[in-house]
Write a protein that holds these residues in place. Structure first.
Motif, PDB file in Angstrom:
ATOM      1  N   LEU A 155       0.846  -1.200   0.000  1.00 25.68           N
ATOM      2  CA  LEU A 155       0.000   0.000   0.000  1.00 25.68           C
ATOM      3  C   LEU A 155       0.879   1.247   0.000  1.00 25.68           C
ATOM      4  N   VAL A 159       1.081   4.190  -2.777  1.00 26.84           N
ATOM      5  CA  VAL A 159       0.905   5.607  -2.446  1.00 26.84           C
ATOM      6  C   VAL A 159       2.107   6.422  -2.918  1.00 26.84           C
TER       7      VAL A 159
ATOM      8  N   VAL B  97      -5.725   3.950  -5.772  1.00 32.72           N
ATOM      9  CA  VAL B  97      -5.246   4.142  -4.398  1.00 32.72           C
ATOM     10  C   VAL B  97      -6.402   4.069  -3.418  1.00 32.72           C
ATOM     11  N   LEU B  98      -7.544   4.661  -3.818  1.00 30.95           N
ATOM     12  CA  LEU B  98      -8.709   4.662  -2.939  1.00 30.95           C
ATOM     13  C   LEU B  98      -9.223   3.233  -2.705  1.00 30.95           C
ATOM     14  N   LEU B 101      -6.858   1.478  -0.300  1.00 31.87           N
ATOM     15  CA  LEU B 101      -7.044   1.997   1.064  1.00 31.87           C
ATOM     16  C   LEU B 101      -8.345   1.483   1.669  1.00 31.87           C
ATOM     17  N   GLY B 104      -8.305  -1.991   2.952  1.00 26.79           N
ATOM     18  CA  GLY B 104      -7.707  -2.083   4.281  1.00 26.79           C
ATOM     19  C   GLY B 104      -8.643  -1.589   5.357  1.00 26.79           C
ATOM     20  N   ILE B 105      -9.269  -0.435   5.119  1.00 23.25           N
ATOM     21  CA  ILE B 105     -10.151   0.135   6.139  1.00 23.25           C
ATOM     22  C   ILE B 105     -11.384  -0.746   6.329  1.00 23.25           C
TER      23      ILE B 105
END
Lengths: 178, 164
Positions: A155, A159, B97-98, B101, B104-105
């Motif tokens: 990740l 990023v 990317v969103l 993320l 994971g969240i």
């Protein structure tokens, strides 16, 4: 255990690297750089790292060459007919000294495929190799480590690519983001 | 490195004679038209099959991005840029990317750790979680590749072509 093929590949890569640095024609330099990346990619495959080899071939030999070519399309060729760049002897001496200093670390590396090396005998490696197939149900242990066990690192990598890329786009471009 | 001083940087020789970077060539156009679907499929294969063989999101994303580059080289960079649109590449990068993320969240919200795929209520959650994440990485990389290509190619005279 190095065969003639490996030695030839290393010689090819080194020759390409020197050609990249010395050629006066930027187009020739870029072509030599593409060949260098391709040679490195094949070396990665020889070192049993096909994932890295694939990346090197796609990014180094492929995309980077195209982007470099696009960049030099905005320049013109140097007028004179010299083939090689004139070498600054002091700069060459500094580069050689740096390479010599860095080469002293080579003896600390384990031999390729050495069963006693830390990579092969480490607990973490053993855990991944023993459990990756059952726990993640994927057949490529590299992907299992990258996307599952070390997902947080990946990740972070994504990023980094995102930030670097968007930063470049913002700096270089007025149209994409308005 | 001393090249930089001697070479006048500007629109360059190609732009001066009004021809642009793009050269219309039936050979390139035909070749690209034939191999584009195969390259695109290879890119998706490398992206999805990265879980079971060499490859993954980074490599597959680059190959998928190459498809747009090939189209641009064959049919004209400006034409392709107009066809793709100025915001799609950036949108893909953000989306990738969103998605990563939120994966994971989402697992935290379901009571697991960050990026702990097995809490998702789907069969083979880890396997599909890994492949979803690879796809997200592929989106990021292919978006960046196309975006950078168009940005670097911008500002060069380009006649384009209406064949795209």
């Amino acid at each position: 255990m190095t065969g003639a093929l490996e030695v030839g590949l290393v010689a090819f890569v080194l020759a390409c690297a020197v050609a990249t640095a010395l050629l006066r024609d930027v187009l020739g330099s870029i072509i030599a750089f593409g060949a260098y990346s391709l040679g490195i990619a094949v070396i990665w495959v020889f070192l049993r790292a096909p994932d890295v080899g694939l990346t090197e071939a796609a990014v180094g030999a492929g995309i980077m060459t195209v982007l470099f070519l696009l960049t030099i399309a905005k320049t013109v060729r140097p007028a004179d007919d010299e083939v090689l760049e004139s070498v600054d002897l002091r700069a060459l001496a500094v580069s050689l000294a740096l390479v010599a200093v860095l080469s002293t670390t080579l003896v600390a590396l384990p031999a390729v495929g050495d069963p006693g090396s830390a990579v092969a005998s480490d607990n973490v490696t053993d855990y991944y190799l023993d459990n990756a197939y059952e726990e993640t149900e994927v057949k490529n242990a590299v992907t299992a480590v990258l996307a599952a066990y070390r997902g947080f690192d990946t990740l972070g990598e994504a990023v980094v690519v995102y930030s670097a890329g968007i930063g470049l786009l913002v700096v270089l471009d007025r149209e994409v983001l308005g | 490195m001393s090249d930089a001083e001697e070479v006048p940087v500007g629109d360059g020789a190609a732009a001066e004679d009004g021809r642009g970077l793009y050269v219309e060539s039936p050979i390139i156009m035909t070749t690209v038209r034939i191999i584009t679907p195969f390259v695109f499929t290879l890119g998706l294969f490398v992206m999805f099959h990265g879980a079971d063989s060499s490859g993954g999101g980074f490599q597959g994303g680059v190959i998928v991005g190459t498809v747009v580059l090939m189209l641009a080289i064959a049919f004209g960079i400006e034409t392709t840029r107009d066809w793709v649109g100025p915001r799609l590449a950036v949108a893909l990068v953000g989306l990738g990317v969103l998605a990563f993320l939120l994966t994971g969240i989402g697992s935290v919200l379901l009571g697991g750790g960050f990026l702990e795929y097995e809490v998702y209520p789907v069969p083979h959650a880890i396997k599909y979680g890994i492949e979803f994440v690879e796809l997200a990485i592929g989106l990021v990389v292919s978006g960046i590749v196309t975006g950078l290509f168009f940005v670097i190619a911008a500002g060069m005279a380009d006649d384009g072509s209406d064949l795209a």
